[in-house]
Design a protein around this motif. Sequence first.
Motif, PDB file in Angstrom:
ATOM      1  N   ALA A  21      23.051  16.646  22.682  1.00  0.00           N
ATOM      2  CA  ALA A  21      21.773  16.028  23.032  1.00  0.00           C
ATOM      3  C   ALA A  21      21.974  14.655  23.662  1.00  0.00           C
ATOM      4  CB  ALA A  21      20.891  15.925  21.791  1.00  0.00           C
ATOM      5  N   ALA A  22      22.966  13.914  23.186  1.00  0.00           N
ATOM      6  CA  ALA A  22      23.238  12.598  23.766  1.00  0.00           C
ATOM      7  C   ALA A  22      23.665  12.731  25.218  1.00  0.00           C
ATOM      8  CB  ALA A  22      24.309  11.883  22.948  1.00  0.00           C
ATOM      9  N   ALA A  24      22.953  15.225  27.209  1.00  0.00           N
ATOM     10  CA  ALA A  24      21.801  15.704  27.981  1.00  0.00           C
ATOM     11  C   ALA A  24      20.814  14.586  28.281  1.00  0.00           C
ATOM     12  CB  ALA A  24      21.105  16.826  27.216  1.00  0.00           C
ATOM     13  N   SER A  25      20.811  13.549  27.441  1.00  0.00           N
ATOM     14  CA  SER A  25      19.887  12.433  27.649  1.00  0.00           C
ATOM     15  C   SER A  25      20.390  11.443  28.700  1.00  0.00           C
ATOM     16  CB  SER A  25      19.653  11.691  26.334  1.00  0.00           C
ATOM     17  OG  SER A  25      20.794  10.903  25.991  1.00  0.00           O
ATOM     18  N   GLY A  26      21.625  11.662  29.173  1.00  0.00           N
ATOM     19  CA  GLY A  26      22.182  10.790  30.197  1.00  0.00           C
ATOM     20  C   GLY A  26      23.227   9.813  29.700  1.00  0.00           C
ATOM     21  N   ILE A  27      23.545   9.849  28.428  1.00  0.00           N
ATOM     22  CA  ILE A  27      24.579   8.953  27.894  1.00  0.00           C
ATOM     23  C   ILE A  27      25.946   9.506  28.285  1.00  0.00           C
ATOM     24  CG2 ILE A  27      25.616   8.001  25.800  1.00  0.00           C
ATOM     25  CD1 ILE A  27      22.866   8.257  24.470  1.00  0.00           C
ATOM     26  N   ARG A 210      17.074   8.087  17.306  1.00  0.00           N
ATOM     27  CA  ARG A 210      16.104   9.171  17.481  1.00  0.00           C
ATOM     28  C   ARG A 210      16.814  10.499  17.748  1.00  0.00           C
ATOM     29  NH1 ARG A 210      16.084  10.153  22.846  1.00  0.00           N
ATOM     30  NH2 ARG A 210      16.769   8.461  24.218  1.00  0.00           N
ATOM     31  N   ILE A 211      17.934  10.464  18.456  1.00  0.00           N
ATOM     32  CA  ILE A 211      18.680  11.693  18.729  1.00  0.00           C
ATOM     33  C   ILE A 211      19.349  12.200  17.458  1.00  0.00           C
ATOM     34  CG2 ILE A 211      20.672  12.645  19.967  1.00  0.00           C
ATOM     35  CD1 ILE A 211      19.933  10.900  22.336  1.00  0.00           C
ATOM     36  N   GLU A 215      18.323  15.900  15.356  1.00  0.00           N
ATOM     37  CA  GLU A 215      19.242  17.028  15.191  1.00  0.00           C
ATOM     38  C   GLU A 215      19.596  17.306  13.735  1.00  0.00           C
ATOM     39  OE1 GLU A 215      19.823  19.047  17.538  1.00  0.00           O
ATOM     40  OE2 GLU A 215      18.838  17.796  19.050  1.00  0.00           O
TER      41      GLU A 215
END
Length: 490
Positions: A21-22, A24-27, A210-211, A215
């Motif tokens: 998820a991190a 996918a968020s752009g990190i 928040r990520i 999860e």
Amino acid sequence: MTAGISNLLLTPEEMTAVDTAAAASGIPSYALMQRAGAAVAASLLRDFPAVLRAVVLCGPGNNGGDGYVAACLLADSGVAVVVFQMGEPEKLKGDAARARDNFPNAVQPLETYQPRNGDVIIDALFGAGLARDVPKSVADVIERVKQAQVPVIAVDLPSGVDGRTGTVRGAAFTAVRTVSFMTRKPGHLLMPGRELCGELEVFDIGIPARIVRAEKKLQIAENQPECWRQVLPSSGLETHKYKRGHLVVFSGEAGKTGAARMSAMAGLKAGAGLVTIAAPGDAVAENAAHLTAIMLHPIEEEAALGNWLHDERLQTFVLGPGFGVGDKARRFVAALSDRHLVLDADGLSSFKDAPDELFLQFSGEPRLVLTPHEGEFGRLFPDIAADTAMGKVEKAQAAAARANAAIVYKGADTVIASPDGRACINTNAPVWLATAGSGDVLAGVIGALMAQGVPAFEAAAAGVYMHGDAGMRAGKGLTAEELATEVRPL
């Protein structure tokens, strides 16, 4: 560290979802790897400033990539560094391959590592995601390191420790320090993983809270006050002894009364407004000789118990400590099936041949707490205990669901589980709590909390925590009698 995040427990699967998820968020995932490797390198430089040689053992995945980043940074700082790779370095992929390419020196096969005096090892082989036994080549290195007593800093989790269960997968390193990232895993708290980790540090590598929270799917936590504080009884001024609950503890026959008294005293110290020991006739005088604030009520058989239960204020009971194993215990439990009950010791063993008889009597809102140690758990839940695919948390959760009860699966890593899937791993209990009568004290504490209106699961979790707290106050060499006097209400 972001407030509260380091105290979360995420399974390896949940942490993998966080990483995904991190990204996918752009990190940038490589930036996270760089921060992880930097935390490991900093730990070594801080704790071993006189290191002669940093030995980095790299595995085939991203844990190995963390190791390569640490190796680069240590080399830049002037430390002599050598990397030993499990498998072929050319087969690394993604961020791990990028980290490998940045390491300027030649890499050697893992199998060739021979420990030297002055080595400090960075174990970056597997981390928390290991789901199979370590291969023989790794087990051989682990054994050589153990024999040489070379200090090990583990990345995420000592290789060989299952991050979900804390069990050893064939062989495992014993680390002096473990450096993990963002959150802890169950394997950091469950035995023997907890001991093998050494001192645990959790570093924030920059994944937003928040990520991480999004999860976290499973309701697994360390047993801390935030798990149950909100349901503790009020400390308001307008109260009386019955508002604080009436706890009844059943005594065994003459000559077997001490366990019940320790349980009753612990219940009184834990805040119950009234505590009564219900004893057979031949044990009344024996108990009376030792009691002052605790009341006595003679009870021989279930007929007398049934008459006494017409008093609706009697809602919470402890049965088992010193009571005796057999049909009488089963009959008493049947009479108490509509009340709140902590079943311990002999009470548990009385149902070893017919556990379903017990479970069927306590349907509806959970009001039963079972406190088995390893052997008792195996007798009540033989198929669950024998399932090697399950860890201690999963076993406690499965048992709680089957019994419709709060389960206190006792041990150095006591797990408390609820029928609804919640589970807490306890960590505050000192080793010297492993003494005769300690479990009797625990049963009384849990019973006192239930008597004060605390739900079964929260009462069990809070009781285990209070029990550990009392053990710390009592100190090494405690006896169960001393432990009971050190119980404090929350």
